[in-house]
Design a protein around this motif. Structure first.
Motif, short mmCIF file in Angstrom:
data_model
loop_
_atom_site.label_atom_id
_atom_site.label_comp_id
_atom_site.label_asym_id
_atom_site.label_seq_id
_atom_site.Cartn_x
_atom_site.Cartn_y
_atom_site.Cartn_z
N GLU A 204 -0.62 -9.48 16.74
CA GLU A 204 -0.74 -8.02 16.87
C GLU A 204 0.56 -7.33 16.49
OE1 GLU A 204 -1.84 -4.65 20.28
OE2 GLU A 204 -2.11 -6.78 20.70
N ASP A 205 1.68 -7.93 16.90
CA ASP A 205 2.98 -7.33 16.58
C ASP A 205 3.25 -7.39 15.08
OD1 ASP A 205 5.62 -6.26 17.34
OD2 ASP A 205 6.35 -8.21 16.65
N GLU A 206 2.89 -8.52 14.43
CA GLU A 206 3.10 -8.65 12.99
C GLU A 206 2.25 -7.65 12.21
OE1 GLU A 206 4.30 -13.28 12.08
OE2 GLU A 206 2.20 -12.81 12.58
N GLU A 207 1.01 -7.46 12.65
CA GLU A 207 0.15 -6.50 11.95
C GLU A 207 0.71 -5.09 12.09
OE1 GLU A 207 -4.44 -4.82 11.80
OE2 GLU A 207 -3.99 -6.63 12.96
N ASN A 208 1.22 -4.76 13.28
CA ASN A 208 1.82 -3.43 13.47
C ASN A 208 3.03 -3.25 12.56
OD1 ASN A 208 -0.06 -2.66 15.41
ND2 ASN A 208 1.18 -3.40 17.12
N ARG A 209 3.84 -4.30 12.43
CA ARG A 209 5.03 -4.21 11.56
C ARG A 209 4.62 -4.08 10.09
NH1 ARG A 209 7.10 -8.73 14.51
NH2 ARG A 209 7.30 -9.95 12.59
N LEU A 210 3.55 -4.79 9.71
CA LEU A 210 3.09 -4.70 8.34
C LEU A 210 2.59 -3.29 8.03
CD1 LEU A 210 2.41 -6.35 5.72
CD2 LEU A 210 0.08 -6.56 6.64
N ARG A 211 1.83 -2.72 8.93
CA ARG A 211 1.31 -1.37 8.72
C ARG A 211 2.45 -0.34 8.69
NH1 ARG A 211 -4.14 -0.45 9.45
NH2 ARG A 211 -5.41 -2.27 9.97
N LYS A 212 3.44 -0.52 9.54
CA LYS A 212 4.58 0.40 9.54
C LYS A 212 5.37 0.30 8.23
CE LYS A 212 8.64 1.85 12.20
NZ LYS A 212 9.50 1.94 10.99
N ALA A 213 5.54 -0.94 7.76
CA ALA A 213 6.26 -1.14 6.49
C ALA A 213 5.52 -0.46 5.34
CB ALA A 213 6.44 -2.63 6.22
N LEU A 214 4.18 -0.53 5.36
CA LEU A 214 3.40 0.15 4.33
C LEU A 214 3.59 1.67 4.42
CD1 LEU A 214 -0.01 -1.77 4.44
CD2 LEU A 214 1.56 -1.66 2.50
N ALA A 215 3.51 2.20 5.63
CA ALA A 215 3.67 3.64 5.82
C ALA A 215 5.07 4.09 5.40
CB ALA A 215 3.41 4.01 7.28
N ASP A 216 6.09 3.32 5.78
CA ASP A 216 7.48 3.66 5.40
C ASP A 216 7.63 3.61 3.88
OD1 ASP A 216 8.06 3.92 8.05
OD2 ASP A 216 9.09 1.98 8.23
N ARG A 217 6.99 2.64 3.26
CA ARG A 217 7.08 2.50 1.80
C ARG A 217 6.45 3.70 1.10
NH1 ARG A 217 4.07 0.18 -2.31
NH2 ARG A 217 5.26 -1.01 -3.86
N ASP A 218 5.29 4.13 1.59
CA ASP A 218 4.64 5.30 1.00
C ASP A 218 5.46 6.56 1.25
OD1 ASP A 218 2.49 3.86 -0.02
OD2 ASP A 218 1.38 4.00 1.86
N GLY A 219 6.04 6.68 2.45
CA GLY A 219 6.87 7.84 2.76
C GLY A 219 8.08 7.91 1.85
N ALA A 220 8.71 6.76 1.60
CA ALA A 220 9.87 6.72 0.71
C ALA A 220 9.47 7.11 -0.72
CB ALA A 220 10.48 5.31 0.71
N ALA A 221 8.26 6.69 -1.14
CA ALA A 221 7.78 7.03 -2.48
C ALA A 221 7.54 8.54 -2.60
CB ALA A 221 6.50 6.26 -2.79
N ARG A 222 7.00 9.15 -1.55
CA ARG A 222 6.76 10.59 -1.59
C ARG A 222 8.09 11.36 -1.68
NH1 ARG A 222 2.48 9.06 2.06
NH2 ARG A 222 3.82 9.39 3.88
N GLN A 223 9.07 10.90 -0.91
CA GLN A 223 10.38 11.56 -0.94
C GLN A 223 11.05 11.39 -2.31
OE1 GLN A 223 12.64 9.97 2.34
NE2 GLN A 223 11.20 10.73 3.89
N ALA A 224 10.92 10.19 -2.87
CA ALA A 224 11.50 9.94 -4.18
C ALA A 224 10.84 10.81 -5.24
CB ALA A 224 11.36 8.46 -4.54
#
Length: 412
Positions: A204-224
């Protein structure tokens, strides 16, 4: 009428051209004849069967005696092999090297007849680069065993070696079918034994980290994208399409989310077309041509899958494949590093899907249908993940049975 003479330089010179070509046969070597063309060209030929002959050269470059010597030698070869060696060699297929065969023959065929066929050809050329110049017939089991041992020693998994070897063997079977080689040089090479029971899924913790990493990645792309467009605006350049607050940075997030919720194989995922998605009935179709089993199947789509697909459709439109890529190696590796998740392959997203179903108490037959397994044995790998349900089933046996009522009691 067959003209036969004991050929000599004088007779050859006396053989003048006529309106039609004709032959003068030698009585010393009966299979040798002089062919005289209307143009005046005179050439030597030897015939070993009614419709089989070979030129030996032209007069006067080849003398009478030289023609007889050549004819006798070729007739000896014919007696030993059924035809002159030069004729037999000319009929043999080209002795391809591995590189020549893959580039000139296999890749064009595979690209036209197999899904990702050009990818299979490129994989052979890259993985077996050291054998590119080696003739196909010189590939031996011993050479491949040494190659495999070296790869495994370098840290390449036996599973990967098996997949690479299967791709090469498939290509060589084509070469055999096409008559380019006389036998399969790797027919005796077996797959490495591997533990196929490996089931790696996310905690459960790994899945949460994976989803957060995806969200952070998309957020960084939007800012870029926003910074890039501001830079373009300052220079009066056309801006790139803006990314909204719910837009994905690229294909990775929708691909991962769909895999987490459908358990599709990577090949099935990358073969999906928008026509395979029924947004009305919340259903996805894996076409037979894309399925490993070769059978069409349907997979229900949950709310998260539908939302991800709708958002991605809004960004990219509905033309072509949904994810026009063969793999996600570079982006996937970086994502796992950001999420601090180790020993997790893209294929393990499929295990994660099945594991969650088993833990939720879904029947194994239903899991098999959703996964597209041809054999229930593959699905049984997940049976240990539903111990509570199994224990509950066994517990039923210990429940006290009520005594059956007698027929007399029932009639009262």
């Amino acid at each position: 009428m067959k003209v036969q003479k004991k050929l000599s330089p004088a007779i050859v010179e006396a053989s003048k051209p006529e309106a039609e070509p004709y032959r003068v046969w030698d009585t010393t070597v009966p299979q040798l004849f002089l062919r005289v063309q209307p143009s005046g060209v005179r050439s030597w030929n030897v015939q070993w069967a009614r419709t089989s002959s070979k030129s030996l050269g032209k007069w006067p470059g080849v003398t009478v005696e030289s023609a007889r010597v050549k004819a006798k030698a070729l007739l000896v070869e014919t007696d030993q092999h059924g035809a002159p060696r030069a004729v037999l060699d000319a009929k043999k297929p080209k002795a391809y090297t591995l590189g020549e065969f893959v580039e000139q023959e296999f890749k064009p065929w595979a690209s036209a007849n197999r899904k990702w066929g050009d990818g299979a050809a490129d994989r052979i050329l890259a993985v077996f680069e050291e054998f590119r110049e080696k003739p196909l017939a010189e590939l031996t089991p011993w050479i491949i065993e040494k190659w495999r041992s070296k790869r495994i020693k370098a840290g390449i998994s036996p599973n990967t070696c098996n997949r690479d070897l299967a791709t090469l063997k498939s290509a060589l079977r084509r070469a055999l079918e096409w008559g380019l080689i006389d036998a399969d040089p790797l027919g005796a090479v077996k797959q490495s034994k591997v533990d196929s029971s490996r089931v790696r899924y996310l905690s459960e913790d790994e899945e949460n980290r994976l989803r957060k990493a995806l969200a952070d990645r998309d957020g960084a792309a939007r800012q870029a994208r926003a910074r890039n467009n501001a830079w373009r605006k300052e220079r009066n350049q056309e801006p790139l399409p803006a990314l909204g607050p719910s837009d994905y940075g690229d294909h990775l997030s929708p691909a991962v989310l769909l895999s987490l919720n459908t358990g599709l194989r990577r090949g099935e995922l990358t073969s999906l077309e928008w026509a395979d998605i029924d947004f009305h009935s919340h259903n996805l179709t894996v076409r037979a041509a894309a399925a490993k089993s070769g059978k069409r199947r349907s997979v229900p789509l949950n709310d998260e899958s539908i939302a991800a697909l709708k958002q991605w459709r809004k960004q990219v439109g509905t033309k072509g494949r949904i994810f026009p890529f063969r793999d996600f190696k570079t982006a996937w590796g970086a994502l796992l590093e950001d999420a601090k998740i180790a020993d997790f392959r893209w294929h393990d997203l499929r295990h994660h899907f099945a594991s969650r179903l088993a833990q939720a108490g879904v029947n194994l037959n239903a899991i098999r249908d959703l996964m597209g397994h041809a054999d229930l044995k593959m699905t049984l790998r997940y049976s240990h993940l539903s111990p509570d349900n199994l224990a509950a089933a066994v517990a039923l046996l210990s429940a006290p049975r009520k005594p059956a009522k007698s027929r007399k009691a029932r009639s009262v």
